[in-house]
Design a protein around this motif. Structure first.
Motif, PDB file in Angstrom:
ATOM      1  N   SER A   1      10.178   2.108  -3.661  1.00 48.47           N
ATOM      2  CA  SER A   1      11.419   1.796  -2.952  1.00 48.47           C
ATOM      3  C   SER A   1      12.000   3.041  -2.280  1.00 48.47           C
ATOM      4  N   GLY A   2      11.906   4.174  -2.958  1.00 49.32           N
ATOM      5  CA  GLY A   2      12.380   5.427  -2.375  1.00 49.32           C
ATOM      6  C   GLY A   2      11.579   5.835  -1.149  1.00 49.32           C
ATOM      7  N   GLN A   3      10.267   5.594  -1.176  1.00 55.37           N
ATOM      8  CA  GLN A   3       9.419   5.933  -0.029  1.00 55.37           C
ATOM      9  C   GLN A   3       9.718   5.013   1.156  1.00 55.37           C
ATOM     10  N   LEU A   4       9.974   3.741   0.876  1.00 53.28           N
ATOM     11  CA  LEU A   4      10.332   2.812   1.940  1.00 53.28           C
ATOM     12  C   LEU A   4      11.658   3.207   2.580  1.00 53.28           C
ATOM     13  N   LYS A   5      12.601   3.620   1.736  1.00 51.46           N
ATOM     14  CA  LYS A   5      13.901   4.059   2.243  1.00 51.46           C
ATOM     15  C   LYS A   5      13.743   5.290   3.131  1.00 51.46           C
ATOM     16  N   MET A   6      12.838   6.187   2.765  1.00 48.60           N
ATOM     17  CA  MET A   6      12.594   7.377   3.576  1.00 48.60           C
ATOM     18  C   MET A   6      12.050   6.974   4.949  1.00 48.60           C
ATOM     19  N   LEU A   7      11.128   6.024   4.969  1.00 48.38           N
ATOM     20  CA  LEU A   7      10.595   5.542   6.239  1.00 48.38           C
ATOM     21  C   LEU A   7      11.687   4.869   7.066  1.00 48.38           C
ATOM     22  N   TYR A   8      12.544   4.133   6.401  1.00 50.28           N
ATOM     23  CA  TYR A   8      13.668   3.486   7.085  1.00 50.28           C
ATOM     24  C   TYR A   8      14.569   4.539   7.728  1.00 50.28           C
ATOM     25  N   ASP A   9      14.879   5.586   6.999  1.00 50.32           N
ATOM     26  CA  ASP A   9      15.740   6.645   7.537  1.00 50.32           C
ATOM     27  C   ASP A   9      15.106   7.331   8.741  1.00 50.32           C
ATOM     28  N   LEU A  10      13.782   7.279   8.813  1.00 51.92           N
ATOM     29  CA  LEU A  10      13.068   7.899   9.926  1.00 51.92           C
ATOM     30  C   LEU A  10      12.942   6.966  11.131  1.00 51.92           C
ATOM     31  N   GLY A  11      13.342   5.697  10.950  1.00 53.95           N
ATOM     32  CA  GLY A  11      13.319   4.770  12.079  1.00 53.95           C
ATOM     33  C   GLY A  11      12.576   3.476  11.853  1.00 53.95           C
ATOM     34  N   ALA A  12      11.871   3.324  10.730  1.00 49.83           N
ATOM     35  CA  ALA A  12      11.142   2.085  10.458  1.00 49.83           C
ATOM     36  C   ALA A  12      12.118   0.928  10.249  1.00 49.83           C
ATOM     37  N   ARG A  13      11.784  -0.239  10.794  1.00 52.13           N
ATOM     38  CA  ARG A  13      12.634  -1.419  10.625  1.00 52.13           C
ATOM     39  C   ARG A  13      11.849  -2.651  10.191  1.00 52.13           C
ATOM     40  N   LYS A  14      10.604  -2.739  10.587  1.00 59.84           N
ATOM     41  CA  LYS A  14       9.795  -3.902  10.216  1.00 59.84           C
ATOM     42  C   LYS A  14       8.713  -3.487   9.217  1.00 59.84           C
ATOM     43  N   PHE A  15       8.826  -4.013   8.000  1.00 62.72           N
ATOM     44  CA  PHE A  15       7.914  -3.631   6.923  1.00 62.72           C
ATOM     45  C   PHE A  15       7.024  -4.802   6.522  1.00 62.72           C
ATOM     46  N   LEU A  16       5.771  -4.482   6.234  1.00 63.34           N
ATOM     47  CA  LEU A  16       4.816  -5.458   5.732  1.00 63.34           C
ATOM     48  C   LEU A  16       4.241  -4.925   4.426  1.00 63.34           C
ATOM     49  N   LEU A  17       4.476  -5.635   3.320  1.00 62.15           N
ATOM     50  CA  LEU A  17       4.050  -5.194   2.000  1.00 62.15           C
ATOM     51  C   LEU A  17       2.933  -6.092   1.486  1.00 62.15           C
ATOM     52  N   PHE A  18       1.764  -5.527   1.204  1.00 59.63           N
ATOM     53  CA  PHE A  18       0.663  -6.271   0.608  1.00 59.63           C
ATOM     54  C   PHE A  18       0.734  -6.179  -0.909  1.00 59.63           C
ATOM     55  N   SER A  19       0.569  -7.303  -1.583  1.00 64.40           N
ATOM     56  CA  SER A  19       0.547  -7.297  -3.045  1.00 64.40           C
ATOM     57  C   SER A  19      -0.726  -6.637  -3.558  1.00 64.40           C
ATOM     58  N   ILE A  20      -0.758  -6.345  -4.850  1.00 63.99           N
ATOM     59  CA  ILE A  20      -2.001  -5.907  -5.490  1.00 63.99           C
ATOM     60  C   ILE A  20      -2.921  -7.119  -5.606  1.00 63.99           C
ATOM     61  N   GLN A  21      -4.213  -6.880  -5.510  1.00 63.47           N
ATOM     62  CA  GLN A  21      -5.163  -7.979  -5.623  1.00 63.47           C
ATOM     63  C   GLN A  21      -5.415  -8.343  -7.098  1.00 63.47           C
ATOM     64  N   THR A  22      -6.338  -9.248  -7.316  1.00 60.41           N
ATOM     65  CA  THR A  22      -6.671  -9.717  -8.668  1.00 60.41           C
ATOM     66  C   THR A  22      -7.485  -8.651  -9.401  1.00 60.41           C
ATOM     67  N   MET A  23      -6.810  -7.649  -9.931  1.00 64.16           N
ATOM     68  CA  MET A  23      -7.501  -6.503 -10.549  1.00 64.16           C
ATOM     69  C   MET A  23      -8.440  -6.924 -11.664  1.00 64.16           C
ATOM     70  N   GLY A  24      -8.036  -7.924 -12.445  1.00 60.10           N
ATOM     71  CA  GLY A  24      -8.842  -8.329 -13.588  1.00 60.10           C
ATOM     72  C   GLY A  24     -10.105  -9.075 -13.231  1.00 60.10           C
ATOM     73  N   CYS A  25     -10.274  -9.419 -11.947  1.00 59.76           N
ATOM     74  CA  CYS A  25     -11.444 -10.199 -11.509  1.00 59.76           C
ATOM     75  C   CYS A  25     -12.438  -9.399 -10.682  1.00 59.76           C
TER      76      CYS A  25
END
Length: 371
Positions: A204-228
């Protein structure tokens, strides 16, 4: 050697030209990509002491440029998203010395195989670029160059506004469990919930840093099925080759917290838009019913894996090793990473799915077109 390089450059030019002609005008200006090997497109090729590399056959067997550093037989999800978003060229890796000046017009990829949210994650693979390092590189190296390019094109002092036309893609977190939390050893581990909470707080802190630098549209990928993934299945004596649900539960815990950032960051990041892509569900659905989804092998790696005797860890393909013939029917290309066919499915769902269980609260197409 020179002939090979020239051939690759010609292939790249033709690939980029075909993208421009086929897709028309882009829906966004480009993408800035942060994360691990699932979205790395060659940054680790330029790290001398990294063992997490995919710049050799059979990686890239189905990619126009051959082995490029992508941990797949072909494209990764970022490549496919770029096509769907009608971007005119592939996003270049940050670590490539040529990724400067006009080449950054459509964005930059900073992702590094083996890296994680925490700085210490991935140290067992040698040199990696952690998420914090990736964000620093964007701030201190790319952003001044980006601003200078805008100045040259007459957009004086407008780089922050201009960045709102780009997607900021983040695909990380899995290695913080696979190459950190779950590594066997004598170290005392915090409770899983405590560890996950620390990961999300740092992210969350890293996203906020990007926001402060000008980022506005974020795309977050979940973790995949690690156990498989094949490397986890093969190392588990408890499940006899089935998915290790304890690791899947860790992924689901992280993903729930990640999804919550879509709303919880609104007060800290006014004017931002965030989309969560549930790649865990997309892959899990294939594993549960492969035939219905056009796949036949959900367990084994498609490529011949490097053995521990050879210094491998059961994750990466053996250099020059064999690859299966019907790669589009396999879920996993190596011991951890999906095939091109799965990456296409993830990107297509991310771009156009209307199921909130897959793309939340909107899809990438809607995000790209939003103001």
């Amino acid at each position: 050697m020179a002939k090979t390089v020239t051939g690759h450059l010609i292939t790249l030019f033709l690939l980029q030209a075909s993208l421009c002609m086929s897709y028309g005008e882009a829906e966004v200006k480009g993408m800035f990509v942060f994360g691990s090997s699932l979205v790395d497109n060659g940054n680790n090729n330029f790290l001398r002491n990294s063992t997490a590399r995919a710049d050799y056959p059979p990686y890239g067997i189905d990619f126009p440029l051959g082995p490029s550093g992508r941990f797949s037989n072909g494209r990764n999800p970022i490549d496919v998203l770029g096509e769907l978003l009608k971007l005119p060229s592939l996003i270049p890796p940050f670590a490539d010395p040529r990724t400067r000046g006009p080449r950054i017009a459509n964005g930059v990829n900073y992702a590094s195989g083996g890296s994680g949210i925490l700085d210490q994650t991935g140290s067992i693979t040698g040199e990696v670029m952690s998420l914090s390092q990736q964000v620093r590189d964007f701030k201190t190296r790319t952003l001044p160059d980006f601003a200078a390019q805008l100045e040259l094109s007459g957009h004086r002092g407008a780089y922050k506004h201009y960045l709102s036309k780009y997607l900021f893609v983040v695909g990380t977190g899995g290695n913080d469990y696979l190459l950190n939390y779950f590594i066997p050893g004598e170290k005392k581990r915090p409770a899983l919930r405590q560890f996950t909470k620390a990961l999300i707080s740092t992210l969350s802190g890293q996203l906020k840093m990007l926001y402060d630098l000008g980022a506005r549209k974020f795309l977050l990928f979940s973790i995949q099925t690690m156990g498989c993934v094949p490397v986890v299945r093969s190392n588990s004596r408890i499940t006899n080759g089935s998915c290790v649900e304890a690791m899947n539960k860790a992924a689901l815990l992280f993903n729930r917290h990640l999804k919550s950032l879509v709303h919880s960051t609104k007060t800290q990041m006014p004017g931002s838009k965030m989309v969560y892509i549930n790649s865990y569900k997309i892959i899990r659905d294939i594993i549960i019913d492969p035939n219905q989804n056009g796949f036949s092998d959900t367990r084994k790696a498609c490529c011949e894996l490097s053995s521990r005797r050879e210094g491998g860890n059961g994750i990466l393909c053996r250099k020059g090793g064999r690859a299966c013939g019907h790669r589009a029917a396999h879920v996993f290309f190596d011991g951890l990473h999906p095939t091109d066919a799965v990456n296409v499915r993830i990107a297509q769902k991310a771009y156009g799915s209307n199921l909130k269980a897959e793309a939340y609260p909107i899809n990438v197409k809607q995000l790209a077109r939003s103001t």
